[in-house]
Design a protein around this motif. Sequence first.
Motif, short mmCIF file in Angstrom:
data_model
loop_
_atom_site.label_atom_id
_atom_site.label_comp_id
_atom_site.label_asym_id
_atom_site.label_seq_id
_atom_site.Cartn_x
_atom_site.Cartn_y
_atom_site.Cartn_z
N THR A 65 0.82 -1.22 0.00
CA THR A 65 0.00 0.00 0.00
C THR A 65 0.85 1.27 0.00
O THR A 65 0.53 2.24 -0.67
N MET A 66 1.95 1.25 0.75
CA MET A 66 2.77 2.46 0.86
C MET A 66 3.69 2.68 -0.34
O MET A 66 3.89 3.81 -0.79
N LEU A 67 4.24 1.58 -0.90
CA LEU A 67 5.25 1.73 -1.94
C LEU A 67 4.75 1.36 -3.33
O LEU A 67 5.31 1.83 -4.32
N LEU A 68 3.74 0.50 -3.41
CA LEU A 68 3.28 0.04 -4.73
C LEU A 68 1.93 0.63 -5.12
O LEU A 68 1.43 0.36 -6.21
N GLY A 69 1.31 1.39 -4.24
CA GLY A 69 0.03 2.02 -4.56
C GLY A 69 -1.13 1.06 -4.64
O GLY A 69 -2.16 1.38 -5.25
N GLU A 70 -1.02 -0.11 -4.02
CA GLU A 70 -2.12 -1.07 -4.03
C GLU A 70 -3.22 -0.62 -3.07
O GLU A 70 -2.96 -0.01 -2.04
N LYS A 71 -4.47 -0.95 -3.43
CA LYS A 71 -5.62 -0.52 -2.63
C LYS A 71 -6.23 -1.71 -1.90
O LYS A 71 -6.34 -2.81 -2.46
N LEU A 72 -6.61 -1.49 -0.66
CA LEU A 72 -7.29 -2.52 0.12
C LEU A 72 -8.73 -2.12 0.35
O LEU A 72 -9.05 -0.93 0.51
N SER A 73 -9.61 -3.13 0.37
CA SER A 73 -11.00 -2.87 0.68
C SER A 73 -11.16 -2.67 2.19
O SER A 73 -10.23 -2.91 2.97
N ARG A 74 -12.36 -2.25 2.60
CA ARG A 74 -12.62 -2.05 4.02
C ARG A 74 -12.44 -3.35 4.80
O ARG A 74 -11.86 -3.36 5.89
N SER A 75 -12.93 -4.45 4.24
CA SER A 75 -12.80 -5.74 4.92
C SER A 75 -11.34 -6.15 5.07
O SER A 75 -10.94 -6.70 6.10
N PHE A 112 7.88 -18.65 -6.02
CA PHE A 112 7.53 -17.42 -5.33
C PHE A 112 7.82 -16.20 -6.20
O PHE A 112 7.03 -15.25 -6.26
N ALA A 113 8.98 -16.21 -6.88
CA ALA A 113 9.33 -15.07 -7.73
C ALA A 113 8.32 -14.90 -8.87
O ALA A 113 7.97 -13.77 -9.24
N ILE A 114 7.83 -16.02 -9.41
CA ILE A 114 6.80 -15.95 -10.45
C ILE A 114 5.52 -15.36 -9.87
O ILE A 114 4.90 -14.46 -10.46
N ALA A 115 5.13 -15.85 -8.69
CA ALA A 115 3.90 -15.36 -8.06
C ALA A 115 4.01 -13.88 -7.70
O ALA A 115 3.04 -13.12 -7.85
N ALA A 116 5.19 -13.46 -7.23
CA ALA A 116 5.37 -12.06 -6.81
C ALA A 116 5.20 -11.10 -7.99
O ALA A 116 4.77 -9.96 -7.81
N ARG A 117 5.51 -11.57 -9.19
CA ARG A 117 5.41 -10.71 -10.37
C ARG A 117 4.00 -10.72 -10.96
O ARG A 117 3.67 -9.87 -11.76
N LYS A 118 3.19 -11.72 -10.59
CA LYS A 118 1.89 -11.87 -11.23
C LYS A 118 0.70 -11.57 -10.32
O LYS A 118 -0.41 -11.41 -10.81
N LEU A 119 0.92 -11.49 -9.00
CA LEU A 119 -0.17 -11.25 -8.07
C LEU A 119 0.05 -9.94 -7.33
O LEU A 119 1.19 -9.52 -7.13
N PRO A 120 -1.03 -9.26 -6.92
CA PRO A 120 -0.86 -8.11 -6.03
C PRO A 120 -0.11 -8.55 -4.78
O PRO A 120 -0.36 -9.64 -4.25
N TYR A 121 0.80 -7.71 -4.30
CA TYR A 121 1.66 -8.11 -3.20
C TYR A 121 0.86 -8.37 -1.93
O TYR A 121 1.18 -9.28 -1.16
N SER A 122 -0.18 -7.60 -1.69
CA SER A 122 -1.00 -7.83 -0.50
C SER A 122 -1.73 -9.17 -0.59
O SER A 122 -1.85 -9.89 0.40
N THR A 123 -2.23 -9.53 -1.78
CA THR A 123 -2.88 -10.82 -1.97
C THR A 123 -1.90 -11.96 -1.77
O THR A 123 -2.20 -12.96 -1.09
N LEU A 124 -0.71 -11.82 -2.32
CA LEU A 124 0.33 -12.83 -2.16
C LEU A 124 0.63 -13.06 -0.68
O LEU A 124 0.82 -14.20 -0.24
N GLY A 125 0.65 -11.99 0.09
CA GLY A 125 0.95 -12.11 1.50
C GLY A 125 -0.05 -12.96 2.24
O GLY A 125 0.32 -13.77 3.10
N PHE A 126 -1.33 -12.82 1.92
CA PHE A 126 -2.33 -13.58 2.66
C PHE A 126 -2.41 -15.03 2.19
O PHE A 126 -2.81 -15.90 2.97
#
Length: 300
Positions: free
Chosen positions: A122-132, A233-247
Motif C-alpha cells: 500500500t505504501m510503496l506500490l500504490g495497491e488498494k485494500l477494501s474495508r474488509s 515465489f518469484a513468479i507469483a510475486a510478479r503476477k499477483l498483487p503483493y497484498s494478496t500474495l501475502g495472505f
Amino acid sequence: MDHSAPPQHDRTGLFSALGAYLIWGLLPLYLILVASVPPFEFVGWRIIWTLPICLAIALARKQWPDLKKAVGSPRTIAWLSLSAGLIAVNWVVYIWAIQNGQVYAASLGYYINPLINVLLGTMLLGEKLSRSQWVAVGVAALGVALLAGGALTTLWISLTLALSFGTYGLIRKRLDVGSVPGLTIESALLLVPSAGVAWYYAQTQGSSFAISPLLSLLIIAGGALTAFPLLLFAIAARKLPYSTLGFIQFLAPSIVFILGLTVFGEELKPAQAACFACIWTAAAIFVWDLVKRSRKPAAS
C-alpha cells in the motif's frame, strides 16, 4: 493497458504461490533429517547446490540472454546483492529456529509477514485494500501486539523472518529480472561466502558433507528445495498483487504450526495461542473478501 499493476486473479501466479508455500510449510520435516548439520554450514551448502540447479534450469529454458543482460546491469546486480543478503539471513534464522525448538516462533514470523506485505504494497506500490481487508489487517496487528506482550524472548525470530522475507519479495517484485536469472545471480553472489563457510566447518569441526553418503544426498536435495519454491515465489510475486500474495502465505505457517503441535511436540504459550487466533481470523476475513470480489462481474 497499464502493465504496472498485476491482475487481481492470475492462475499462474496463484498456483505458483500455492506450490511455493506448500513446499515451505513441509520444509521442517526435511530439516529433521539434516538436524545434525549446523545452521550456518547448512545454508552454505544450500547455496552451493542451488547454483548448478538454477544454471541447468536457465539452460533448459534458454534464458542465457536474460542472465547476461542482468549481469551487465550494475543497478540489477546491486539490488540482487541486497536481496541475496536478505534471503541468506532469512534461511539462517529459520533453520536455527527449527533446530532449536522454536517452531512456533518461525511459524509466527510468516504469519506476521502478510502485514509487512500489506504495508509495503500500500505504501510503496500504490495497491488498494477494501474495508474488509483493512479490518483483517487490524485484527492481525492485534495478534502481533499480543505476541509482543507475552513472548518477547522469541519475538526477534518472528520479526527477523517477516521483515527479511517481506523486503526480499518487494525487491524481486520491482526488479526487472526473471525468476530464474534472478535466483541464479543471487546464488552466484553468495557462492564465495558460502564456500568459505563450508571450508571453515571442514577445517574446524569436520564437514557434514563427508559424514555419510545419505547425509550428503540430503544436503544436495537442499539445493532443489531452495531453488524450486523460490522460483515459484518469484513468479507469483510478479503476477499477483503483493497484498494478496501475502495472505496466501498463511498456508505455509499453518502447516508449520500443525507440525509444531504434532511432530515436534512444542508447548503452545498463551500469548502465541492468542496471536494465532487473531491472525487466523484475519486470514479468514481476507480470503472471504477475495472470494466475494472474485464473484462480482468485472467492470467493462
